[in-house]
Write an enzyme that holds these catalytic residues in place. Structure first.
Site, mmCIF file in Angstrom:
data_model
loop_
_atom_site.group_PDB
_atom_site.id
_atom_site.type_symbol
_atom_site.label_atom_id
_atom_site.label_comp_id
_atom_site.label_asym_id
_atom_site.label_seq_id
_atom_site.Cartn_x
_atom_site.Cartn_y
_atom_site.Cartn_z
ATOM 1 N N TYR A 154 0.851 -1.179 0.000
ATOM 2 C CA TYR A 154 0.000 0.000 0.000
ATOM 3 C C TYR A 154 0.893 1.238 0.000
ATOM 4 O O TYR A 154 1.961 1.235 -0.598
ATOM 5 C CB TYR A 154 -0.984 -0.052 1.186
ATOM 6 C CG TYR A 154 -2.178 0.848 0.954
ATOM 7 C CD1 TYR A 154 -3.053 0.600 -0.102
ATOM 8 C CD2 TYR A 154 -2.412 1.963 1.732
ATOM 9 C CE1 TYR A 154 -4.125 1.435 -0.353
ATOM 10 C CE2 TYR A 154 -3.480 2.800 1.491
ATOM 11 C CZ TYR A 154 -4.328 2.529 0.440
ATOM 12 O OH TYR A 154 -5.381 3.361 0.183
ATOM 13 N N THR A 202 -10.368 17.358 1.886
ATOM 14 C CA THR A 202 -11.250 16.262 2.277
ATOM 15 C C THR A 202 -10.809 15.634 3.588
ATOM 16 O O THR A 202 -11.618 15.432 4.501
ATOM 17 C CB THR A 202 -11.263 15.197 1.166
ATOM 18 O OG1 THR A 202 -11.728 15.790 -0.050
ATOM 19 C CG2 THR A 202 -12.185 14.052 1.539
ATOM 20 N N ASP A 236 -10.704 8.140 3.516
ATOM 21 C CA ASP A 236 -9.979 9.406 3.480
ATOM 22 C C ASP A 236 -10.587 10.413 4.452
ATOM 23 O O ASP A 236 -9.874 11.208 5.070
ATOM 24 C CB ASP A 236 -9.984 9.989 2.066
ATOM 25 C CG ASP A 236 -9.422 9.005 1.050
ATOM 26 O OD1 ASP A 236 -8.271 8.595 1.224
ATOM 27 O OD2 ASP A 236 -10.145 8.634 0.114
ATOM 28 N N ASP A 253 -10.138 7.391 -2.341
ATOM 29 C CA ASP A 253 -9.379 8.327 -3.178
ATOM 30 C C ASP A 253 -10.224 9.038 -4.233
ATOM 31 O O ASP A 253 -9.806 9.212 -5.378
ATOM 32 C CB ASP A 253 -8.192 7.605 -3.830
ATOM 33 C CG ASP A 253 -7.087 7.319 -2.820
ATOM 34 O OD1 ASP A 253 -7.159 7.852 -1.703
ATOM 35 O OD2 ASP A 253 -6.168 6.556 -3.141
ATOM 36 N N ASN A 288 -4.162 4.799 9.060
ATOM 37 C CA ASN A 288 -5.552 4.354 8.953
ATOM 38 C C ASN A 288 -5.689 2.841 9.015
ATOM 39 O O ASN A 288 -6.757 2.323 9.349
ATOM 40 C CB ASN A 288 -6.175 4.862 7.658
ATOM 41 C CG ASN A 288 -6.356 6.366 7.641
ATOM 42 O OD1 ASN A 288 -5.708 7.083 8.406
ATOM 43 N ND2 ASN A 288 -7.225 6.860 6.780
ATOM 44 N N LYS A 343 -6.159 -1.801 -1.047
ATOM 45 C CA LYS A 343 -6.927 -1.598 0.179
ATOM 46 C C LYS A 343 -7.484 -2.925 0.680
ATOM 47 O O LYS A 343 -7.464 -3.222 1.881
ATOM 48 C CB LYS A 343 -8.068 -0.624 -0.090
ATOM 49 C CG LYS A 343 -8.523 0.153 1.121
ATOM 50 C CD LYS A 343 -7.531 1.256 1.451
ATOM 51 C CE LYS A 343 -8.002 2.126 2.588
ATOM 52 N NZ LYS A 343 -7.091 3.255 2.856
ATOM 53 N N ALA A 390 -7.276 22.217 4.803
ATOM 54 C CA ALA A 390 -8.713 22.000 4.975
ATOM 55 C C ALA A 390 -9.336 21.365 3.739
ATOM 56 O O ALA A 390 -10.341 21.841 3.218
ATOM 57 C CB ALA A 390 -9.406 23.331 5.301
#
Length: 578
Positions: free
Chosen positions: A115, A319, A284, A261, A477, A189, A317
């Site tokens: 990844y 997503t 995300d 994404d 994550n 993923k 600032a």
């Protein structure tokens, strides 16, 4: 002989039985070409005879352990990270059990290979290195073909737990990479879902949503395998996404749909469009927000302060940044603030400087965090908006979060100004890759005399300062979304609620004791399966408590354990076709 079927795999050429064994009508080379059936040299002599494999593989019968040792040596012999990625993908195409055994055994080492960041390099060469299709490739130019593509999987309503889809507009810091980006990121993923949380690889579907590309290099590349036109947007794009969701949920009504994404103009509104109707998740936004919340919860235990008392600057600032802001705002609300007051405790800075209500170019998801113009009346700015240093000097934040990908943005002046106003400044430069991090943790510790509470988005080794060794937690994550997905699968949750995200964050934070000097704010990634199981238990339990589970949760720990697929060979029995 009759067999009791637990789960059909008609699309993969075999059926799993209640005892975990497989039955198949495939013979000879067809068996070796199915990655979940193929054991290579580990087929028993009886299986070789029954499945017509005699003479098609070497005569030795090996164990999975022996095979794993050999392929690990082969992996280590690859000279670059990209070639290691190519090697692992080739192994995955041949033998999925062996691939996942290797990945599970060496997950910390191999996670950056399968990844982020190495998968980004593999995606760039997807069309030139194209080898084997994986999952579905859906085209905006053929929306009527979506149902036929799902039908061609030959999988029943109860056969799929998880679908990961990407339109590849914002791939891991490298931008728009068309169909190869969508296919590569979805498959990558899902590999982490399986290795880290035991999501059954036969019960997942990666989906590349090919809506075109604005990448001129791809459009002019003769080898490019995707649609050769600019990205489709507007009503036609929305109709295509809706057709995908409608078909996927009709075909697999219990599956979670994961979005990955997507660009900032689409990611949030797609999630908001469907999250009250179906189990759906955007890593995300929600995953990044939840893992940062986990680190924040640990930091608050060290600083002995309350969530409702924080003053937070989010630098970047987009997503991800606004997704983090949302989670922290909601945490402040849970700690007693009303929503408006909690929102006002967050100052968001983007390319145009501090977001203010008089800006015309704000995205919809940024508007809640835009300061009223009256709030900044008399602030100087620098001709390019109100910058980070001025914001820090004026509001004296307790927390500074970086999701900007602007390397070095947290300068010594900014950090020292922040540290002057708070005893234990919480500073998270979580952008990745490493060359885009807002500040080096070693500098943050030095500039704050060791007082900073630090987490990053990239792996950082231990740092010694003034005789104390600091373990830097990685806000990865992968510590959260695999367990979240597993919890959704176990509960057969109707949707992914804010409470389930909160439970996931609290579960991660509960796995560390940050009270010792230099202790990490987050678990290390050495044993992601343990972390994922803990998160899954919390998520499934919260789904049941909120009335969102579509199955009875009677012993959540045991149900999670039984749901975790293990990379182990199972007997393969031959049956006659029909």
């Amino acid at each position: 002989m009759s067999y009791a079927s637990r789960s059909t795999r008609a699309g993969r050429g075999f059926t799993e039985q209640d005892d975990g064994s497989y039955v198949t009508s495939a013979r000879g080379l067809a068996v070796l070409q199915e990655p979940l059936l193929n054991k290579g040299t580990a087929f028993t002599r009886q299986e070789r005879a029954d499945l017509d494999l005699d003479g098609l593989i070497p005569p030795v019968v090996e164990t999975l352990d022996e095979q794993a040792r050999r392929v690990y040596a082969q992996y280590r012999a690859q000279p670059t990270d990209l070639l290691k990625n190519v090697f692992l993908e080739g192994l995955r195409d041949r033998n999925e059990v062996l691939y996942y055994r290797l990945l599970t055994d060496h997950l910390r080492e191999m996670l950056p290979i399968v990844y982020d960041p190495t998968v980004a390099e593999a995606i760039k060469g997807y069309s030139h290195e194209y080898r084997r299709p994986r999952g579905l490739y859906l085209s905006v130019d053929d929306p009527d073909g979506i149902a036929k593509a799902f039908d061609d999987l030959d999988m029943g309503p109860g056969d799929v737990d998880l679908v990961v889809a990407s339109d590849a507009e914002e791939i891991l810091g490298i931008g728009d990479w068309g169909v190869g980006g969508g296919a590569g990121i979805a498959a990558g993923k899902l590999a982490v879902y399986t290795a880290a949380a035991g999501i059954d690889p036969a019960r997942v579907v990666p989906v590349a949503l090919d809506v075109g590309t604005d990448n001129e290099a791809l459009l002019n590349d003769p080898a490019y395998v995707g649609n050769r036109h600019a990205r489709v947007r507007g009503e036609r794009y929305d109709a295509f996404i809706d057709a995908y969701v409608t078909t996927a949920t009709r075909m697999f009504p219990e599956a979670m749909l994961h979005w990955e994404d997507f660009g900032p103009s689409n990611a949030r509104r797609i999630l908001q469009r469907y999250n009250s109707e179906i189990p759906t998740f955007n890593d995300d936004m929600q995953g990044t927000g939840a893992i940062v919340l986990a680190a924040v919860l640990s930091a608050l235990r060290v600083s002995a302060t309350a969530m409702r008392d924080q003053r937070i600057v989010v630098f970047g600032a987009g997503t991800a940044g606004c997704g983090v802001a949302d989670q922290l705002r909601d945490a402040m609300v849970r700690d007693g603030l009303d929503r408006d007051t909690a929102t006002r405790r967050i100052w968001a800075i983007d390319k145009q400087g501090l977001l203010t209500g008089d800006m015309r170019d704000l995205r919809e998801f940024q508007r809640p965090y835009a300061r009223p113009a009256a709030d900044v009346d008399g602030w100087s700015g620098d001709g390019h908006g109100i910058g980070l240093r001025e914001v820090v000097e004026r509001i004296r934040p307790t927390m500074l979060l970086g999701t900007s990908t602007v390397h070095g943005a947290f300068t010594e002046d900014v950090v020292r100004a922040m540290a002057a106003g708070v005893d234990r400044p919480i500073i998270f430069p979580i952008s990745n890759p490493t060359e885009r991090i807002e500040a080096r943790p070693s500098d943050l510790l030095r500039w704050t005399e060791g007082r900073a509470l630090v987490a990053t988005g990239v792996p950082i080794g231990p740092i010694t300062y003034n005789g104390v060794t600091y373990a830097i937690g990685q806000a990865n994550n992968a510590m959260l979304y695999p367990g979240l997905g597993l919890g959704v699968v176990v509960a057969k949750a109707r949707r992914v609620s804010d409470g389930m995200l909160q439970a996931a964050a609290e579960a991660v934070a509960g796995l560390v004791d940050p009270s010792q000097p230099g202790a990490s704010l987050l678990p290390q990634v050495d044993n992601l399966r343990e972390v994922s199981a803990t998160v899954a238990v919390a998520v499934a339990g919260r789904a049941a408590a909120e009335g969102l589970a579509r199955t009875e949760i009677h012993d959540v720990v045991e149900q999670v354990r039984l749901a975790m697929w293990q990379p182990a060979y199972h007997p393969v029995n031959a049956i006659e076709q029909g």
